[in-house]
Design a protein around this motif. Structure first.
Motif, PDB file in Angstrom:
ATOM      1  N   SER A   4     -75.214 -25.663  41.992  1.00  0.00           N
ATOM      2  CA  SER A   4     -76.671 -24.078  42.318  1.00  0.00           C
ATOM      3  C   SER A   4     -76.870 -24.027  41.069  1.00  0.00           C
ATOM      4  O   SER A   4     -77.498 -22.607  41.469  1.00  0.00           O
ATOM      5  CB  SER A   4     -75.231 -23.534  43.020  1.00  0.00           C
ATOM      6  N   ARG A  29     -71.568 -16.270  45.143  1.00  0.00           N
ATOM      7  CA  ARG A  29     -73.264 -16.167  45.698  1.00  0.00           C
ATOM      8  C   ARG A  29     -74.334 -15.448  45.058  1.00  0.00           C
ATOM      9  O   ARG A  29     -75.144 -15.321  44.886  1.00  0.00           O
ATOM     10  CB  ARG A  29     -72.460 -16.409  46.985  1.00  0.00           C
ATOM     11  N   LEU A  76     -73.892 -16.062  56.393  1.00  0.00           N
ATOM     12  CA  LEU A  76     -73.540 -16.601  55.045  1.00  0.00           C
ATOM     13  C   LEU A  76     -75.017 -17.945  55.789  1.00  0.00           C
ATOM     14  O   LEU A  76     -74.728 -18.622  56.776  1.00  0.00           O
ATOM     15  CB  LEU A  76     -73.174 -17.194  55.373  1.00  0.00           C
ATOM     16  N   GLU A  77     -75.773 -18.094  54.955  1.00  0.00           N
ATOM     17  CA  GLU A  77     -76.481 -19.385  54.954  1.00  0.00           C
ATOM     18  C   GLU A  77     -75.756 -21.097  55.128  1.00  0.00           C
ATOM     19  O   GLU A  77     -73.972 -20.831  54.347  1.00  0.00           O
ATOM     20  CB  GLU A  77     -76.950 -20.252  53.123  1.00  0.00           C
ATOM     21  N   LEU A 126     -69.718 -25.136  51.585  1.00  0.00           N
ATOM     22  CA  LEU A 126     -68.885 -24.834  50.446  1.00  0.00           C
ATOM     23  C   LEU A 126     -67.974 -24.099  50.728  1.00  0.00           C
ATOM     24  O   LEU A 126     -66.714 -24.439  49.619  1.00  0.00           O
ATOM     25  CB  LEU A 126     -69.673 -23.786  49.809  1.00  0.00           C
ATOM     26  N   ALA A 127     -67.610 -22.330  51.496  1.00  0.00           N
ATOM     27  CA  ALA A 127     -66.544 -21.521  51.368  1.00  0.00           C
ATOM     28  C   ALA A 127     -65.758 -22.810  51.995  1.00  0.00           C
ATOM     29  O   ALA A 127     -64.377 -22.334  51.759  1.00  0.00           O
ATOM     30  CB  ALA A 127     -67.651 -20.425  51.910  1.00  0.00           C
ATOM     31  N   TRP A 145     -73.855 -22.636  52.343  1.00  0.00           N
ATOM     32  CA  TRP A 145     -72.905 -21.957  51.679  1.00  0.00           C
ATOM     33  C   TRP A 145     -71.000 -22.055  52.873  1.00  0.00           C
ATOM     34  O   TRP A 145     -70.456 -22.078  52.043  1.00  0.00           O
ATOM     35  CB  TRP A 145     -72.668 -20.812  51.139  1.00  0.00           C
ATOM     36  N   GLU A 146     -72.265 -22.323  54.192  1.00  0.00           N
ATOM     37  CA  GLU A 146     -71.069 -22.110  54.968  1.00  0.00           C
ATOM     38  C   GLU A 146     -69.835 -23.653  54.414  1.00  0.00           C
ATOM     39  O   GLU A 146     -68.255 -23.041  54.799  1.00  0.00           O
ATOM     40  CB  GLU A 146     -71.351 -22.508  56.861  1.00  0.00           C
ATOM     41  N   ASP A 154     -74.839 -12.603  54.175  1.00  0.00           N
ATOM     42  CA  ASP A 154     -76.040 -12.297  53.029  1.00  0.00           C
ATOM     43  C   ASP A 154     -77.132 -11.599  52.740  1.00  0.00           C
ATOM     44  O   ASP A 154     -77.085 -10.271  53.829  1.00  0.00           O
ATOM     45  CB  ASP A 154     -76.777 -13.149  53.293  1.00  0.00           C
ATOM     46  N   LEU A 210     -69.416 -25.844  41.459  1.00  0.00           N
ATOM     47  CA  LEU A 210     -69.813 -24.827  42.101  1.00  0.00           C
ATOM     48  C   LEU A 210     -71.292 -24.428  40.819  1.00  0.00           C
ATOM     49  O   LEU A 210     -72.556 -24.512  41.268  1.00  0.00           O
ATOM     50  CB  LEU A 210     -69.595 -24.234  42.958  1.00  0.00           C
ATOM     51  N   VAL A 241     -65.693 -16.660  46.567  1.00  0.00           N
ATOM     52  CA  VAL A 241     -67.054 -17.395  46.452  1.00  0.00           C
ATOM     53  C   VAL A 241     -67.963 -16.256  46.814  1.00  0.00           C
ATOM     54  O   VAL A 241     -69.588 -16.364  46.569  1.00  0.00           O
ATOM     55  CB  VAL A 241     -67.166 -17.896  48.382  1.00  0.00           C
ATOM     56  N   SER A 242     -68.359 -15.283  47.344  1.00  0.00           N
ATOM     57  CA  SER A 242     -69.072 -14.204  47.419  1.00  0.00           C
ATOM     58  C   SER A 242     -69.663 -13.753  45.794  1.00  0.00           C
ATOM     59  O   SER A 242     -71.158 -13.559  45.781  1.00  0.00           O
ATOM     60  CB  SER A 242     -68.496 -13.080  47.959  1.00  0.00           C
TER      61      SER A 242
END
Ligand SMILES: CC(=O)N[C@H]1[C@@H](OP(=O)(O)O)O[C@H](CO)[C@@H](O)[C@@H]1O
Ligand SMILES: [Mg+2]
Length: 539
Positions: A116, A52, A86-87, A93-94, A90-91, A80, A112, A48-49
């Motif tokens: 996105s 992002r 983190l937005e 999504l994560a 996205w929390e 971020d 994703l 995810v990181s």
């Protein structure tokens, strides 16, 4: 392209399969649970990181820590590009990705990337840090495996053992091209220590201020960073560092959370020590001060007292420097009523109240030119708006304005990217020095109202919903009315309840004119919560 990356991720995920069927949520402090449940979560957080980072075209931070929790726990949070949490989207999504069965991973990653609009040609850049836990190196490797699964030659800056606030600092400095500071641990230590030494000047002793301090490192990363800091301070502050790590156990009978919750001194600090002590938590983002008076009585100075010290001093410096900047404070409902009173009635500083969780406080503090925010548990910092930074620097450099020069010194001592125990500690020490105050003089700024914090176990804590920054209950129906009647019986009574974001309990806070009354008020409110939520009232 998206499906090719998804296939690579699925292949790499075979070394990090989801062996436990437990749902793990992204709470106020990221993913946090027992360390042995986290391998697949870490791998997926790595994925995810990297994604992002591609999306925002900037460096993202990943911190592996469970802060003040016991050694056997661990956790991870994402930072971020501007150093913020983190937005929220996205929390979500994560969390989804962290909890998928292995065979659903591919489909979800493709979706994703497509939804996105992630530009896969941008190189991922991730900054990674970890605390001192034994489980952290392996979990860090899982994160790195996840980042590499997205792109083999992702830019990965693995800083090893660092505090959470240093990770935030590194993310900010990396993304702003070094404007905020040099993006290294040495750069962080040098920036803070240099600014502190400038503020203290030639004479480190002033009035009742003694330049000696005990630091309780909680047997964690705070101790590691303190050692570096002590060297850089070069005796400007004489530090006796205790609870420095193994064989001492992380957060065990020591650290900021222990001191705040148990309301007692940490291990290796005794009533005859005669000095003030600063307790850090396991990832060095919380700070609590304590001391013993002549009679051997324990005194604790928590986040509220720290916030008020900052607010009072900055208020004073603004008046003296005649700078027209708006100073404000941000607290949560847990702030002691006396601290709020002191801010609004004595200092005339406006106070905003937000729900619990630093992201809310941080956001609200951005509304002021100088925004001081702290949770009572010792997490907080001061934010300076762009306008404030410019105004202060201009006034300081024009010469002859000593108060503006002192404010300019604080711009560099304070880590504005996030609450930072080490930076806050230097800020507190510099203020005490400037005022020539002993810790006792600071402590007597105002008297805390006696208070009590209780937990109630209920069938479903989410039955309790609140409004007005958690200060009033919406559901269950009738609870607020019951609480109003109970509170009215106590002089200076105040109480509120809310579901915890990190534990499966409803928290009850009560304060009143005496400890006995605060205890009684808390008990009665807890009983009402228990009854209306069909819980088992554990006092
Ligand atoms: C009363 C209290 O101290 N609550 C803490 C605790 O949250 P709860 O949602 O109350 O469990 O953990 C949070 C994360 O560390 C911290 O932000 C907060 O202040
Ligand atoms: Mg912490």
């Amino acid at each position: 392209m998206a499906s090719k990356i998804a296939a690579r991720i699925v292949e790499a995920a075979k070394a990090h399969t989801r062996r436990v069927d437990k749902y793990i949520g992204y709470g106020t402090a990221g993913f946090r649970t027992k360390a042995d449940l986290l391998d697949h979560v870490m791998f997926r957080v790595g994925v995810v990181s990297a994604l992002r980072s591609k999306m925002v075209k900037a460096s993202i931070g990943v911190m592996i820590t469970a802060s003040h929790n016991p050694e056997e726990d661990n956790g991870v949070k994402l930072v971020d590009p501007l150093g913020e949490m983190l937005e929220p989207a996205w929390e979500v999504l994560a969390t989804e990705i962290a909890n998928l069965p292995d065979d659903k991973l591919s489909e979800s990653i493709v979706s994703l990337i497509e939804k996105s609009n992630i530009d896969l040609s941008t190189r991922s850049s991730v900054i990674v840090g970890r605390d001192t836990r034994q489980s952290s190196p392996a979990l860090c490797q899982a994160v790195i495996d996840g980042i590499k699964a997205v792109e083999e030659d992702s830019e990965i800056a693995d800083f090893g053992i660092i505090s959470t606030p240093i990770l935030h600092y590194l993310v900010v400095c990396t993304n702003d091209g070094g404007k905020y500071g040099d993006p290294t641990v040495d750069g962080y230590v040098a920036k803070l220590s240099r600014a502190f030494r400038t503020l203290i000047g030639e004479d480190n002793k002033r009035g009742n201020y003694e330049p000696t301090l005990i630091i309780d490192g909680a047997n964690g990363v705070g101790a590691v960073i303190s050692e570096k800091l002590i060297k850089a301070l070069d005796k400007t502050l004489a530090v006796n560092l205790v609870n420095v790590g193994p064989p001492g156990i992380l957060n065990h009978d020591c650290g900021a959370d222990y001191v705040k919750v148990q309301q007692r001194e940490p291990l290796n600090v005794s009533s005859d020590c005669g000095a003030r002590c600063a307790s850090l938590d396991g990832d060095a983002d919380r700070l609590i001060y304590l001391y013993f008076d002549e009679a051997g009585m324990f005194h604790m100075l928590d986040g509220d007292k720290i916030a008020l010290l900052f607010a009072e001093h900055f208020n004073d410096l603004l008046k003296k420097s005649q700078l027209n900047l708006k100073l404000g404070m941000v607290q949560t409902a847990y702030a002691n009523g006396s601290s709020t009173n002191y801010a609004t009635k004595v200092l005339n500083v406006p106070v905003t109240c937000t729900p619990t969780g630093v992201k809310f406080l941080h956001h609200a503090a951005q509304e002021f030119d100088i925004g001081v925010y702290f949770e009572a548990n010792g997490h907080g910092t001061t934010l300076f708006s762009e306008n404030a930074v410019k105004t202060i620097k201009d006034a300081a450099s024009s010469g002859g304005n000593a108060a503006a020069q002192e404010l300019a010194g604080f711009l560099n001592v304070i880590n504005s990217t996030v609450g930072d125990a080490i930076s806050d500690l230097l800020g507190v020490e510099a203020i005490l020095h400037s005022k020539g105050w002993s810790i006792k003089e600071w402590d007597t700024m105002y008297q805390d109202l006696p208070n009590r914090l209780l937990k109630v176990s209920v069938a479903d804590r989410n039955l309790v919903t609140t409004t007005d920054a958690e200060r009033r209950v919406v559901t269950p129906e009738g609870l607020q009315e019951r609480m109003d009647i109970i509170v009215a019986k106590f002089k200076d009574g105040r109480s509120f309840v809310r579901p915890s974001g990190t534990e499966d309990v409803v928290r009850v806070y009560a304060e009143a004119d005496t400890q006995e009354h605060a205890d009684e008020l808390g008990k009665e409110v807890a009983a009402a919560v228990s009854e209306l939520c069909s819980g088992n009232c554990k006092l």
